[in-house]
Design a protein around this motif. Structure first.
Motif, PDB file in Angstrom:
ATOM      1  N   LYS A  36       0.825  -1.197   0.000  1.00  0.00           N
ATOM      2  CA  LYS A  36       0.000   0.000   0.000  1.00  0.00           C
ATOM      3  C   LYS A  36       0.863   1.252   0.000  1.00  0.00           C
ATOM      4  O   LYS A  36       0.543   2.244  -0.665  1.00  0.00           O
ATOM      5  CB  LYS A  36      -0.932  -0.006   1.213  1.00  0.00           C
ATOM      6  N   GLN A  37       1.968   1.228   0.738  1.00  0.00           N
ATOM      7  CA  GLN A  37       2.843   2.396   0.760  1.00  0.00           C
ATOM      8  C   GLN A  37       3.520   2.586  -0.594  1.00  0.00           C
ATOM      9  O   GLN A  37       3.608   3.711  -1.098  1.00  0.00           O
ATOM     10  CB  GLN A  37       3.904   2.224   1.854  1.00  0.00           C
ATOM     11  N   ARG A  38       3.958   1.490  -1.207  1.00  0.00           N
ATOM     12  CA  ARG A  38       4.596   1.598  -2.517  1.00  0.00           C
ATOM     13  C   ARG A  38       3.574   2.044  -3.565  1.00  0.00           C
ATOM     14  O   ARG A  38       3.891   2.848  -4.452  1.00  0.00           O
ATOM     15  CB  ARG A  38       5.202   0.243  -2.916  1.00  0.00           C
ATOM     16  N   ALA A  39       2.343   1.525  -3.468  1.00  0.00           N
ATOM     17  CA  ALA A  39       1.324   1.923  -4.427  1.00  0.00           C
ATOM     18  C   ALA A  39       0.979   3.404  -4.269  1.00  0.00           C
ATOM     19  O   ALA A  39       0.755   4.114  -5.264  1.00  0.00           O
ATOM     20  CB  ALA A  39       0.071   1.070  -4.245  1.00  0.00           C
ATOM     21  N   THR A  40       0.946   3.892  -3.045  1.00  0.00           N
ATOM     22  CA  THR A  40       0.674   5.313  -2.819  1.00  0.00           C
ATOM     23  C   THR A  40       1.751   6.161  -3.470  1.00  0.00           C
ATOM     24  O   THR A  40       1.456   7.161  -4.149  1.00  0.00           O
ATOM     25  CB  THR A  40       0.597   5.610  -1.325  1.00  0.00           C
ATOM     26  N   LEU A  41       3.022   5.771  -3.272  1.00  0.00           N
ATOM     27  CA  LEU A  41       4.125   6.526  -3.884  1.00  0.00           C
ATOM     28  C   LEU A  41       4.045   6.454  -5.402  1.00  0.00           C
ATOM     29  O   LEU A  41       4.215   7.467  -6.095  1.00  0.00           O
ATOM     30  CB  LEU A  41       5.460   5.970  -3.388  1.00  0.00           C
ATOM     31  N   GLY A  42       3.788   5.270  -5.939  1.00  0.00           N
ATOM     32  CA  GLY A  42       3.716   5.122  -7.392  1.00  0.00           C
ATOM     33  C   GLY A  42       2.619   5.967  -8.009  1.00  0.00           C
ATOM     34  O   GLY A  42       2.821   6.613  -9.044  1.00  0.00           O
ATOM     35  N   TYR A  43       1.445   5.988  -7.393  1.00  0.00           N
ATOM     36  CA  TYR A  43       0.338   6.745  -7.951  1.00  0.00           C
ATOM     37  C   TYR A  43       0.620   8.253  -7.887  1.00  0.00           C
ATOM     38  O   TYR A  43       0.309   8.995  -8.831  1.00  0.00           O
ATOM     39  CB  TYR A  43      -0.944   6.419  -7.191  1.00  0.00           C
ATOM     40  N   LEU A  44       1.235   8.697  -6.766  1.00  0.00           N
ATOM     41  CA  LEU A  44       1.576  10.116  -6.665  1.00  0.00           C
ATOM     42  C   LEU A  44       2.631  10.512  -7.682  1.00  0.00           C
ATOM     43  O   LEU A  44       2.605  11.626  -8.232  1.00  0.00           O
ATOM     44  CB  LEU A  44       2.049  10.422  -5.247  1.00  0.00           C
ATOM     45  N   LEU A  45       3.591   9.599  -7.961  1.00  0.00           N
ATOM     46  CA  LEU A  45       4.621   9.905  -8.960  1.00  0.00           C
ATOM     47  C   LEU A  45       4.035   9.978 -10.370  1.00  0.00           C
ATOM     48  O   LEU A  45       4.495  10.766 -11.200  1.00  0.00           O
ATOM     49  CB  LEU A  45       5.730   8.853  -8.907  1.00  0.00           C
ATOM     50  N   LEU A  46       3.045   9.145 -10.649  1.00  0.00           N
ATOM     51  CA  LEU A  46       2.391   9.226 -11.955  1.00  0.00           C
ATOM     52  C   LEU A  46       1.684  10.555 -12.142  1.00  0.00           C
ATOM     53  O   LEU A  46       1.453  10.999 -13.282  1.00  0.00           O
ATOM     54  CB  LEU A  46       1.387   8.073 -12.122  1.00  0.00           C
ATOM     55  N   HIS A  47       1.298  11.187 -11.040  1.00  0.00           N
ATOM     56  CA  HIS A  47       0.636  12.496 -11.089  1.00  0.00           C
ATOM     57  C   HIS A  47       1.510  13.541 -10.389  1.00  0.00           C
ATOM     58  O   HIS A  47       1.000  14.399  -9.641  1.00  0.00           O
ATOM     59  CB  HIS A  47      -0.732  12.413 -10.431  1.00  0.00           C
ATOM     60  N   ALA A  48       2.796  13.452 -10.590  1.00  0.00           N
ATOM     61  CA  ALA A  48       3.729  14.353  -9.891  1.00  0.00           C
ATOM     62  C   ALA A  48       3.389  15.804 -10.170  1.00  0.00           C
ATOM     63  O   ALA A  48       2.980  16.175 -11.279  1.00  0.00           O
ATOM     64  CB  ALA A  48       5.164  14.045 -10.322  1.00  0.00           C
ATOM     65  N   ASN A  49       3.556  16.615  -9.086  1.00  0.00           N
ATOM     66  CA  ASN A  49       3.339  18.059  -9.150  1.00  0.00           C
ATOM     67  C   ASN A  49       1.883  18.416  -9.441  1.00  0.00           C
ATOM     68  O   ASN A  49       1.591  19.496  -9.942  1.00  0.00           O
ATOM     69  CB  ASN A  49       4.257  18.704 -10.190  1.00  0.00           C
ATOM     70  N   ARG A  50       0.984  17.491  -9.126  1.00  0.00           N
ATOM     71  CA  ARG A  50      -0.453  17.755  -9.230  1.00  0.00           C
ATOM     72  C   ARG A  50      -1.135  17.246  -7.975  1.00  0.00           C
ATOM     73  O   ARG A  50      -0.711  16.252  -7.381  1.00  0.00           O
ATOM     74  CB  ARG A  50      -1.058  17.053 -10.456  1.00  0.00           C
ATOM     75  N   VAL A  51      -2.198  17.909  -7.599  1.00  0.00           N
ATOM     76  CA  VAL A  51      -2.940  17.491  -6.409  1.00  0.00           C
ATOM     77  C   VAL A  51      -3.760  16.256  -6.764  1.00  0.00           C
ATOM     78  O   VAL A  51      -4.482  16.233  -7.772  1.00  0.00           O
ATOM     79  CB  VAL A  51      -3.856  18.614  -5.904  1.00  0.00           C
ATOM     80  N   VAL A  52      -3.632  15.221  -5.935  1.00  0.00           N
ATOM     81  CA  VAL A  52      -4.386  13.985  -6.109  1.00  0.00           C
ATOM     82  C   VAL A  52      -5.395  13.891  -4.972  1.00  0.00           C
ATOM     83  O   VAL A  52      -5.008  13.895  -3.785  1.00  0.00           O
ATOM     84  CB  VAL A  52      -3.461  12.759  -6.114  1.00  0.00           C
ATOM     85  N   ALA A  53      -6.645  13.818  -5.295  1.00  0.00           N
ATOM     86  CA  ALA A  53      -7.690  13.760  -4.273  1.00  0.00           C
ATOM     87  C   ALA A  53      -7.569  12.473  -3.464  1.00  0.00           C
ATOM     88  O   ALA A  53      -7.156  11.430  -3.972  1.00  0.00           O
ATOM     89  CB  ALA A  53      -9.064  13.839  -4.922  1.00  0.00           C
ATOM     90  N   THR A  54      -7.942  12.573  -2.207  1.00  0.00           N
ATOM     91  CA  THR A  54      -7.908  11.387  -1.335  1.00  0.00           C
ATOM     92  C   THR A  54      -8.785  10.279  -1.885  1.00  0.00           C
ATOM     93  O   THR A  54      -8.418   9.092  -1.852  1.00  0.00           O
ATOM     94  CB  THR A  54      -8.376  11.774   0.075  1.00  0.00           C
ATOM     95  N   SER A  55      -9.951  10.649  -2.443  1.00  0.00           N
ATOM     96  CA  SER A  55     -10.849   9.634  -3.005  1.00  0.00           C
ATOM     97  C   SER A  55     -10.193   8.908  -4.173  1.00  0.00           C
ATOM     98  O   SER A  55     -10.362   7.686  -4.340  1.00  0.00           O
ATOM     99  CB  SER A  55     -12.147  10.291  -3.453  1.00  0.00           C
ATOM    100  N   ALA A  56      -9.411   9.633  -5.001  1.00  0.00           N
ATOM    101  CA  ALA A  56      -8.727   8.998  -6.127  1.00  0.00           C
ATOM    102  C   ALA A  56      -7.672   8.014  -5.626  1.00  0.00           C
ATOM    103  O   ALA A  56      -7.503   6.922  -6.181  1.00  0.00           O
ATOM    104  CB  ALA A  56      -8.101  10.056  -7.017  1.00  0.00           C
ATOM    105  N   LEU A  57      -6.951   8.403  -4.564  1.00  0.00           N
ATOM    106  CA  LEU A  57      -5.960   7.497  -3.989  1.00  0.00           C
ATOM    107  C   LEU A  57      -6.613   6.251  -3.405  1.00  0.00           C
ATOM    108  O   LEU A  57      -6.108   5.121  -3.561  1.00  0.00           O
ATOM    109  CB  LEU A  57      -5.154   8.224  -2.917  1.00  0.00           C
ATOM    110  N   LEU A  58      -7.728   6.428  -2.736  1.00  0.00           N
ATOM    111  CA  LEU A  58      -8.429   5.277  -2.165  1.00  0.00           C
ATOM    112  C   LEU A  58      -8.899   4.323  -3.271  1.00  0.00           C
ATOM    113  O   LEU A  58      -8.778   3.097  -3.149  1.00  0.00           O
ATOM    114  CB  LEU A  58      -9.621   5.748  -1.332  1.00  0.00           C
ATOM    115  N   ASN A  59      -9.411   4.891  -4.376  1.00  0.00           N
ATOM    116  CA  ASN A  59      -9.847   4.043  -5.489  1.00  0.00           C
ATOM    117  C   ASN A  59      -8.674   3.348  -6.158  1.00  0.00           C
ATOM    118  O   ASN A  59      -8.823   2.249  -6.706  1.00  0.00           O
ATOM    119  CB  ASN A  59     -10.604   4.880  -6.523  1.00  0.00           C
ATOM    120  N   ALA A  60      -7.495   3.982  -6.125  1.00  0.00           N
ATOM    121  CA  ALA A  60      -6.312   3.361  -6.719  1.00  0.00           C
ATOM    122  C   ALA A  60      -5.791   2.215  -5.855  1.00  0.00           C
ATOM    123  O   ALA A  60      -5.215   1.252  -6.374  1.00  0.00           O
ATOM    124  CB  ALA A  60      -5.220   4.409  -6.911  1.00  0.00           C
TER     125      ALA A  60
END
Length: 733
Positions: free
Chosen positions: A24-48
């Motif tokens: 889960k920690q690695r997936a969180t980092l990976g998803y944020l890196l795919l959207h680097a320098n952009r705000v990612v909503a908490t709901s989008a992270l939960l769905n990911a």
């Protein structure tokens, strides 16, 4: 801190990888890196991180713990200039990182630079930049997360960007003349992605430049099949144009200053299995040889487009015919003989084409005709034999004096040989040039012709087996001289001997509909559908037998639609009329007309009406070459007479092989129940399912229409039917 997404997820600090936490920690980092320098909503992270139905009640808490763990491991120096920072920013989080610290961003930048160089005409520089960009990849993007079951749409987009860059790189390499270097990569890409037309085109070009033009065309065939089967689409214009360029060996496909020497398609293949389909560019005669040794095509006439020759190995029947002019030609001059030969050749061509064949060549008194056996015309052998018989009968009237040998014949006579098998056929798409055929099949047919007496038609064993249900054969005196075709059948007599298997229900339905038609005086259309060998004809024969066993119950009028113009567009109408009037095939025109007149006057009280019907229907039973019949008037009179026949006694009209009928006949059959009036008439059309492909709305919306679909005959019954039929034919003289 450096982040690597193009492969397993990695974070590198001072050249050393940083140990990351759980999935889960690695997936969180990976998803944020795919959207680097952009705000990612908490709901989008939960769905990911979880499927919608799988998210636990503590999902938000788990996400917060993952973010806290990442901050403690990777972002402890967030205040230093240029360092990556994980920020909490409504409505979620943002990972702020310098683009050059993420390999995905570096890849995109270098790929764009490479494309720019390629567009600017600098393939060497483009290839170098694209090669460096692709070298950043260590495997599928976020390969470790993929293995854990994560499949984000963003990952598909990243993978597609790699394929796009790979195509750009291959294009640059091809432009530099390094087709051998990228051939393996292109083959692997096409294998994994057969629907990417650009990749397939690059592979075709690379294969062509490697001298493998047949393999290049096979690639086109595979991608076209994949597109048609999976998407229902034809290849795009670029790919089609490339195929045509390869077919014509367009010099534009070669690199400037080079000579392309494709490997011959028809090299020595002894010991190898021949290709099923081969497409070969036209080889025009060379008029001069340029410095590089490449042939230059001979100049064409003005307005003549450069053609191609398509060579295919096809299943077909070939007919070789020879005509003998007779004793009259011995006293004629050369010009008269030429005219007679030309008239004979024209007659043969008309007959062959009326049976769906093609004249491939005519040399003097010898003609070669081809009858293909494709999906729509699977009866090529039958059409070939029927055409040969029709030509034989045209030049020699069976009712007239017998034909003599070539050394002493008394009039025009023809002899023919028919062979069925596989041969190489060369055709010219988009051109009127007739096809040609080469191979052992042609040699065997020519050898058979040498053993055929004048006025006879002989066929090989394969042809006889393919047509024994439609042609009457006799054994030749010499076994090597093939089988002698005596005449054509309108139905397969062997079907009368075959058992009826599991058709009681269908027979009951037919009996019930006939009884309903008779009781209510209401016409009804029954369509009997079934694949070949499903027993349609046998079912109708049995139905006829059982009905006619009870005198006065109903009368049957049966005709079979042929897949060619053997007689005329009104052949079925003529068969049904002749069947009712008792007109036999050998009856002279006067006798046939007399039988028609007696039958019509027996049905019609009005002398004037009877005269009109006889006048209109006479062309069906006694054609007059000097008077052309009006088809509309003939059909109208035929329909009126059929109504009178049904008023006299309930009638069953059967049109077998209706899927082969022309549109005019199909219109008549489909509408007969509505135009015949209130009479006890049962119309049965037996056909293959092909009929519904031609007429999707066949019988639809009509008040009195029924369809019976016959399932395939069980294998055991099919074998029994074949055995009995073969026994019957073997007993034929």
């Amino acid at each position: 801190m450096q982040f690597r997404l193009l492969g397993p997820l990695e974070a590198v600090s001072d050249g050393r990888p940083v140990v990351l936490g759980g999935t889960k920690q690695r997936a969180t980092l990976g998803y944020l890196l795919l959207h680097a320098n952009r705000v990612v909503a908490t709901s989008a992270l939960l769905n990911a991180l979880w499927e919608t139905d799988d998210a636990p009640a503590s999902a938000r808490k788990i996400l917060q713990n993952a973010v806290w763990g990442l901050r403690g491991t990777l972002f402890t120096d967030g205040c230093s200039p240029g360092s990556a920072t994980l920020l909490t920013q409504a409505p979620g989080y943002m990972l702020r990182v310098a683009p050059h610290h993420v390999d995905l961003h570096l890849f995109h930048r270098q790929a764009e630079d490479g494309r720019a160089k390629l567009a600017a005409g600098a393939p060497e520089e483009a290839a170098a930049l694209l090669r460096d960009a692709l070298a950043l990849w260590r495997g599928p993007a976020l390969a470790d997360l993929r293995e854990a079951g994560i499949a984000w749409p963003e990952l598909t987009a990243v993978q597609n960007s790699r394929l796009d860059a790979m195509e750009d790189y291959c294009e640059a390499e091809l432009a530099c003349g390094r087709h051998h270097a990228v051939l393996g990569d292109l083959e692997a890409m096409v294998e994994n992605g057969p629907l990417r037309e650009r990749t397939c085109g690059q592979l075709m070009l690379a294969l062509y430049r490697c001298g493998r033009q047949a393999d290049a065309l096979n690639v086109y065939g595979r991608v076209r099949s994949a597109l048609v089967e999976e998407l229902g689409l034809e290849p795009g214009r670029d790919l089609r144009d490339l195929q045509q360029a390869i077919l014509t060996q367009d010099r534009a496909l070669a690199l400037p200053g080079t000579t392309v020497r494709p490997r011959p398609l028809f090299a020595d293949t002894r010991g190898e299995r021949a290709r099923d389909i081969v497409i070969r560019p036209a080889s025009a005669p060379a008029t001069e040889q340029p410095a590089d040794g490449a042939p230059v095509a001979a100049p064409r006439a003005a307005g003549q487009r450069p053609g191609i020759v398509v060579t295919e190995r096809k299943d077909l029947s070939v007919v070789i015919l020879q005509t003998w002019l007779g004793v009259e030609s011995r006293d004629a001059g050369p010009e008269d003989v030429d005219v007679m030969l030309d008239e004979a050749a024209r007659t043969i061509r008309e007959k062959v084409e009326s049976f769906g064949g093609t004249i491939a060549a005519s040399i003097g008194s010898v003609s070669l005709a081809l009858f293909e056996a494709d999906h729509d015309r699977e009866d090529g052998a039958e059409r070939a034999v029927r055409a040969a018989l029709a030509i034989r009968d045209h030049f020699h009237d069976p009712a007239g004096p017998g034909a003599r040998t070539p050394s002493g014949m008394q009039g025009p006579v023809a002899q023919a040989a028919v062979n069925t098998g596989t041969a190489l056929v060369r055709s010219h798409p988009g051109d009127t040039t007739p096809p040609s055929v080469v191979g052992a099949l042609l040699d065997a047919c020519h050898a058979l012709l040498s053993r055929v007496p004048a006025g006879a038609v002989r066929v090989c064993h394969v042809t006889r087996r393919a047509t024994e249900s439609a042609i009457v054969y006799g054994r030749a005196e010499d076994p090597s001289a093939g089988w002698q075709a005596r005449g054509a059948l309108r139905e397969f007599a062997g079907h009368h001997l075959a058992p009826l298997v599991d058709r009681d229900y269908e027979l009951e339905v037919l009996h019930g509909l006939l009884e309903r038609t008779r009781h209510r005086s209401t016409p009804h259309l029954v369509t009997v559908l079934g694949e070949p060998r499903s027993g349609k004809s046998r079912l109708l024969m049995e139905f006829e037998r059982r009905v006619t066993e009870a005198p006065g119950t109903a009368q049957f009028l049966v005709a079979r639609a042929l897949p060619f113009a053997e007689d005329s567009p009104l052949a079925v109408h003529a068969d049904i009329l002749s069947s009712y009037c008792g007109i036999l095939p050998g009856d002279p025109p006067g006798e046939a007309t007399a039988k028609l007149d007696r039958a019509v006057r027996r049905l019609t009280a009005s002398e004037e009406e009877a005269g009109r019907l006889v006048s209109a229907l006479t062309p069906l039973v006694a054609p007059d070459e000097d008077r052309e019949a009006d088809p509309a008037a003939v059909v109208d009179a035929w329909r009126r007479l059929l109504g009178e026949i049904a008023r006299e006694r309930p009638a069953v009209v059967v049109v077998d092989n209706a899927h082969r009928a022309d549109d005019t006949l199909l219109d008549l059959v489909e509408n007969l129940t509505e135009t015949a009036g209130p009479v006890p008439l049962l119309v049965i059309a037996a056909a293959r399912p092909d009929l519904l492909r031609r007429r999707a709305g066949w019988g639809g919306g009509k008040r009195h229409a029924t369809t019976l679909t016959l399932d395939a005959v069980p294998d055991s019954a099919d074998r029994l039917l074949t055995t009995l039929a073969g026994t019957y034919l073997a007993a034929c003289p």
